[in-house]
Each structure stands twice: as structure tokens, then as C-alpha cells.
Design a protein around this motif. Structure first.
Motif, mmCIF file in Angstrom:
data_model
loop_
_atom_site.group_PDB
_atom_site.id
_atom_site.type_symbol
_atom_site.label_atom_id
_atom_site.label_comp_id
_atom_site.label_asym_id
_atom_site.label_seq_id
_atom_site.Cartn_x
_atom_site.Cartn_y
_atom_site.Cartn_z
ATOM 1 N N GLU A 42 1.052 -1.193 -0.307
ATOM 2 C CA GLU A 42 -0.081 -0.059 -0.053
ATOM 3 C C GLU A 42 1.016 1.220 -0.079
ATOM 4 O O GLU A 42 0.434 2.136 -0.467
ATOM 5 C CB GLU A 42 -0.856 0.125 0.980
ATOM 6 C CG GLU A 42 -2.033 -0.990 1.054
ATOM 7 C CD GLU A 42 -2.713 -0.862 -0.384
ATOM 8 O OE1 GLU A 42 -3.162 0.269 -0.265
ATOM 9 O OE2 GLU A 42 -3.028 -2.001 -0.789
ATOM 10 N N THR A 46 0.698 4.099 -2.886
ATOM 11 C CA THR A 46 0.395 5.539 -2.689
ATOM 12 C C THR A 46 1.567 6.296 -3.178
ATOM 13 O O THR A 46 1.435 7.434 -3.721
ATOM 14 C CB THR A 46 0.448 5.568 -1.269
ATOM 15 O OG1 THR A 46 -0.725 4.685 -0.582
ATOM 16 C CG2 THR A 46 0.203 7.133 -0.960
ATOM 17 N N ILE A 100 1.793 4.615 5.734
ATOM 18 C CA ILE A 100 1.068 5.215 4.868
ATOM 19 C C ILE A 100 1.078 6.777 5.001
ATOM 20 O O ILE A 100 1.296 7.526 3.987
ATOM 21 C CB ILE A 100 -0.547 4.763 4.651
ATOM 22 C CG1 ILE A 100 -0.416 3.356 4.015
ATOM 23 C CG2 ILE A 100 -1.248 5.816 3.943
ATOM 24 C CD1 ILE A 100 -0.423 3.203 2.514
ATOM 25 N N CYS A 103 3.881 8.945 3.482
ATOM 26 C CA CYS A 103 4.303 9.010 2.118
ATOM 27 C C CYS A 103 4.078 10.440 1.775
ATOM 28 O O CYS A 103 5.195 10.752 0.678
ATOM 29 C CB CYS A 103 3.168 8.167 1.285
ATOM 30 S SG CYS A 103 3.148 6.585 1.686
#
Length: 623
Positions: A42, A46, A100, A103
Motif C-alpha cells: 500500500e 501510494t 502510509i 508517504c
């Protein structure tokens, strides 16, 4: 697109190398199994989407001659303790424990402004390590086999070629003969990285000398040792190097077909290998009449069902044939009658991954690394009670002390080092007196241990060595194929004795029986796995006999690990007589009066520990 000759290959290699150079910045998101479990896919998606939105993404597959950023799913970076990991080139920043939420800052601060995100850099003892090379975990490593793991896109044929991949195979195919290649491998003194360290070149020459129209190359990717994940990481992170090594072996031994035997529990490795094989076929490096040379070779994947014994060569080949995975009586050996009774080269993943480097750089280069009789590097899976767990690669001959205290960062929570289990269930335990022992095949054999596939499980002072022996014997007994009596029955009897000992019912005669059984099994078992099954027991008996004596004579476990040998008591001067311990006891073993010290009836107590958790005054203790 099939590459039909050397010149087309050179042209293709130059083209993709140029495209790779256009990626002025590279974001390498670890997509090894550990980091994938932590959410790295993920994170990859991203960051890729954010870079694409800004029009900065450069993909080797698109063949665009523009400069920008490459975002890739790489193999395992090794520093598993700190995952998910991201490496950013050309700065060599290594970001640890990325999420996440990080990012956007990575893209804006590092990829746009060329500055590090300091809070994501590795720090220890107040120091921040800006680049990967500075981090103690990497500093003493020599990453040859693992060089591409964490530094290239694990699913890209083009990127492997751009980094020099298949160059050795193509040159060998057109400029060398099988004898030349076997001689280089033999002169390098490369020893098999999957177990006992048999000379690889000697094995190849034996297969080459066999008169047969059909020969096979088999890659052992079964890797069943608890705590071992070296081969898995290579297959996931650099599958094309494994394929290239098998191609070279096939040419050197005049083999016609290849198989990679992988544990079904390694789905990511299976998928990456499948992609790599399809790519190699598409570009003409696997199949019929490769590059017009007359040499034909293809590779198939076989998924194992999880049987530890299938790590043994003849059991593995039986499994590929569709039979039950059980060892065969030897002779004949695999080099004479292996897969479908044809001459077979059988090496493990790490061994094949060494081959392109050796053939490219020469045997003298390889022998310059590590000791003469065990040259090269070795990948280890460093796990257990050590600060820095993960995948490492060091020169053969590196000491345990350097691995555990330098690369591994020492023992967790400031505790004392006690032992290290090396070589998995087939290996043995080494102690503090062995910390300066160089890790190579011959040195370990002298002290009753073996490198095996390369698992290193570090144990601290709180580890019960009798329980360690019981754990590994339980694993071995469960995994015994049952074909031969010494292994089938002998390991069962040894496990029963060890279970009696940790239950407080052992005797000194049991220790004599363990040694007698171990000697019988190692002398008479059918296969190498059976012969080494007693290793953890014999090594712990040798170096930690005092712990065994404490269990069988004093009926005490010095580390309080074996619950049956522990006693739960109430410290009289700490007990306030609140009765909470008595109320939670499931068997009514605690007696007393309110506001007076309570007492535990040891004959009734089942040592569940509920009273310890219930006491608000820490008056209930285990001793």
C-alpha cells in the motif's frame, strides 16, 4: 520480443541501462514477505500514485527517454526488525518503520526538495544514521548474493539486465564450453550453501561425466528450518539471478530441463519466480535453441507440501516425480540417478545465486573472500533475542561475536548471551566459549555443529536449553518421514524422555539413554536429516549438562521456563490477606483468613498463574 544473438542482447542491455540512468531518483519499497505483512504494498502504491500525479514517474517498461523518478517493489532489504523499509537513491537514505501517513512527506521533502525526513532515519544511542552504509547492521556485511535484494525491481527483467544480469550466461554460451565452466566453479572452492557444504564444482563434474541423453538441474528452495528465510528472500528479491545460475549449471553439465522446488508456504517467492521464468522465455533466454546456440533448457516450478524431509535431495526428487517425499537408499547418488533416475545437479537457491558472480569474476576473485577452504560469503537469518533481527550476508570466517554483537547489535534488554542455535534442527547450540569461532564449514564441524541452510537463533540467559532441545526434537519427530526405524522410533523415544525431564519426572539414567539413542540414530538413520536429528540434544547435553542435572536431580528449571518444575508461593511479609488470589484460584489451592497471610497448597496447585496476576501487592511469585 526474443533476443536472437549476442549482438541483439548487447543492444538491448545498453538500451535498458540508458533507461535506468534516466531514473535520477529511485524509491525502493521493500516488498519482501516481512514488509508486505507490514503494509509495504500500500505504501508502494501510494508513493507511485503521488509521483505519477506530478508527472515525474519513469518506468523502464515504457521506454520513454525522459528523466524522472522510478518507484519500485524491491526484494528484502534485510533489516526486518525495522520494516517496512524504503531506500531512496542516489542519497542512500534508508527510511525505517514507514507508514502510509509518511508517504506525502517522503515525496515532498525527499523527492521534490532533496532533503531527508529525519524522523524516518534509523537512530540508535542518540545518533541518526543518514545512509544505509553507516548503519551498524549493514556496516560489516558483504552483500554479493543479496546485492540486488533491496536495490532493483524484483519483478523486472529489464532492470536485471540493466544491472548486468544474464551477461555472464550469454558470454559463456557463445565463448565457453562445459569443461571450462565446471573448472571455474571447481577451482573457486564453492561449497553448497544448503547443508553439509559439498563442493559444487565436483558435483557438476560428476554429472557432466555421466553418459545420458537427459539430465536435470534441480534448485532446492524448500528451506524448512524454523527461523530460516535466506532462500525465500533471494527468490523474492532476485529471481532472475537464480534462473541465470541454473542456466549456467545446465550448460556446464549438458542438462536439458530444470525444476525449482519451492515450499507452498512461500507464495510470494512462487509468484516472483513464475513472473521471472515467463519473462526469460519471452525474451528467448529459456526454451529451445537459445540465441541460436543449439542449447535448449527450460525451468518448471514445483510447489512442496511443507514436509521438512523434502529438503533432502532424494526425497525432494521423489516429490517432484509425484511420489511420497521419502529419502532413497544410497548409492546410487543423485548425480548418477536423481530425478526420474537420470543424472541430476541438485543445489540450493543461494548456491545457484553465487554462480553468475563466480563465472563472471573468476575463481581467484571468489577465493579472495573468506577462508581458502570455505570461500565466499554466507547469508544468515539472524533471529531470536538479538536487537537487530533480519537477513544478513557476511564473508565466511566471520566470527559469531561480530555477527551477534556488531551486526546484530547485541542481546535485547541488556541481558547476557547464552547460546546460539545454528543450522536449524540439524545443527547444534554454540555457547559463549565459541563467540570467537570463525563461521565456516570445517570450523563448525570440529565443535559438533553445522552451518546448514544458515539459520541463527540467538538465546539469552532466560532461555532453558532443555526446553530448546525438546522443541527441536518435537519438530524433527513430527517431520520424520517414518521410512527408517532409527529416525521414526528413535526420535520418538528421545522426545518422550525430554518431555519427562521438563515435566519434572526425569532421572539421571534418562540422560544416559538420550546419549545412547543419539549415537544410534546418527549412525544408522537412512538420510542426512535423520543422522543429524539428535544434534540439538547432543550439543546441549555437552555444553549445558548442569541444566539437565538441575531438571532431573534438583527438580528445578534454573530459568523458570519449565512450568511443571516451578513453584508458586506467597511471600508472607508482602501478603495483606485480601483473599483476591484465593478467589481466582480454579482448584482451591490457596487457603487462609482475611487480613492474614495466605498459603498455597503445592500438592493441589496447577501453576496456572492466575493468582500472580490477581495479587495487587506482588506478593505471589514463581520460584
Amino acid at each position: 520480443m526474443k533476443i536472437k544473438d549476442k549482438y541483439k542482447f548487447e543492444e538491448f542491455s545498453a538500451a535498458v541501462s540508458g533507461l535506468l540512468e534516466n531514473q535520477k531518483k529511485k524509491v525502493l519499497v521493500c516488498a519482501g514477505t516481512g514488509c508486505v505483512a507490514g503494509g509495504s504494498i500500500e505504501i508502494y502504491k501510494t508513493i507511485k500514485a503521488m509521483v505519477e500525479e506530478r508527472g515525474l514517474l519513469v518506468d523502464l517498461e515504457l521506454q520513454e527517454e525522459k528523466e524522472g523518478i522510478g518507484v519500485k517493489k524491491s526484494g528484502c532489504h534485510g533489516f526486518c526488525e525495522m520494516g517496512p523499509l524504503i531506500k531512496i537513491e542516489p542519497f542512500n537514505y534508508l527510511y525505517v518503520k514507514v507508514s502510509i501517513e509518511d508517504c506525502k512527506e517522503i515525496v515532498e521533502t525527499t523527492l521534490i526538495e532533496n532533503k531527508p525526513v529525519e524522523r524516518l532515519l534509523y537512530s540508535f544511542d542518540g545518533r541518526i544514521y543518514e545512509t544505509q552504509e553507516e548503519i551498524p547492521f549493514y556496516k560489516k556485511q558483504t552483500r554479493l548474493v543479496l546485492d540486488h535484494c533491496g536495490s532493483i525491481d524484483a519483478e523486472s527483467f529489464r532492470e536485471y539486465v540493466a544491472k548486468g544480469g544474464y551477461e555472464t550466461f550469454v558470454k559463456m554460451l557463445l565463448e565457453m564450453n562445459p569443461d571450462n565452466v565446471c573448472r571455474i566453479v571447481s577451482d573457486s572452492n564453492l561449497r553448497g550453501r544448503g547443508g553439509g557444504g559439498y563442493p559444487t564444482g565436483r558435483k557438476w563434474q560428476q554429472v557432466l561425466s555421466q553418459q545420458s541423453d537427459v539430465k536435470y538441474v534441480v534448485c532446492n528452495g524448500d528451506e524448512g528450518d524454523p527461523g530460516a528465510f535466506m532462500d525465500r528472500s533471494i527468490m523474492e528479491g532476485d529471481p532472475h539471478r537464480v534462473i541465470e545460475g541454473m542456466l549456467i549449471a545446465a550448460f556446464a553439465t549438458k542438462s536439458t530441463d530444470g525444476y525449482i522446488y519451492v515450499r507452498a508456504e512461500y507464495p510470494l517467492a512462487v509468484e516472483r519466480l513464475r513472473i521471472a521464468i515467463e519473462q526469460a522465455r519471452e525474451y528467448g533466454l529459456l526454451g529451445e535453441n537459445i540465441m541460436g546456440s543449439g542449447f535448449s533448457f527450460d525451468i518448471h516450478i514445483n510447489k512442496g507440501a511443507g514436509a521438512f524431509v523434502c529438503g533432502e535431495g532424494s526425497a525432494l526428487t521423489a516429490s517432484i516425480e509425484g511420489e511420497r517425499g521419502m529419502p532413497r537408499v544410497k548409492p546410487p547418488r543423485t548425480v548418477e540417478k536423481g530425478l526420474w533416475e537420470k543424472p541430476t545437479v541438485l543445489n540450493n537457491v543461494e548456491t545457484f545465486a553465487n554462480i553468475p558472480l563466480i563465472v563472471k569474476n573468476g575463481s581467484e576473485w571468489y577465493k579472495s573472500i573468506g577462508p581458502e577452504k570455505s570461500p565466499g560469503t554466507k547469508a544468515f537469518a539472524l533471529t531470536g533475542n538479538v536487537n537487530n533481527t533480519g537477513l544478513i550476508e557476511v564473508p565466511m570466517g566471520t566470527t559469531l561475536k561480530e555477527i551477534i554483537f556488531d551486526t546484530g547489535g547485541g542481546i535485547r534488554d541488556g541481558k547476557k548471551f547464552k547460546a546460539v542455535q545454528i543450522g536449524g534442527p540439524s545443527g547444534g547450540c554454540l555457547t559463549e566459549e565459541h563467540l570467537d569461532l570463525p563461521l565456516d564449514f570445517d570450523s563448525l564441524k570440529k565443535v559438533g555443529a553445522m552451518i546448514g541452510s544458515g539459520g541463527l537463533v540467538v538465546m539469552d540467559e532466560d532461555t532453558c536449553m532443555v526446553e530448546v532441545a525438546r522443541y527441536f526434537m518435537n519438530f524433527t519427530q513430527n517431520e520424520s518421514c517414518g521410512k527408517c526405524v532409527p529416525c521414526r522410533e528413535g526420535t520418538k523415544r528421545m522426545l518422550e524422555i525430554l518431555e519427562r525431564i521438563v515435566a519434572g519426572k526425569g532421572t539421571t539414567e534418562d540422560l544416559d539413554m538420550l546419549e545412547e539413542l543419539a549415537d544410534t540414530i546418527s549412525s544408522t538413520a537412512l538420510c542426512g536429516l535423520g543422522k543429524s536429528a539428535a544434534g540439538p540434544v547432543t550439543s546441549t547435553l555437552k555444553y549445558f549438562r548442569d541444566e539437565y542435572m538441575a531438571h532431573v536431580v534438583d527438580k528445578k528449571c534454573p530459568t523458570h521456563t519449565c512450568k511443571a518444575l516451578n513453584s508458586i508461593v506467597i511471600v508472607e511479609n508482602l501478603c495483606k490477606g485480601c483473599s483476591k488470589c484465593s478467589r481466582v484460584c480454579p482448584v482451591g489451592a490457596i487457603e487462609g483468613k482475611i487480613k492474614n497471610p495466605y498459603v498455597i497448597n503445592q500438592n493441589t496447585c496447577i501453576k496456572c498463574g492466575a493468582c500472580i496476576e490477581a495479587c495487587p501487592f506482588s506478593a505471589v511469585k514463581e520460584e
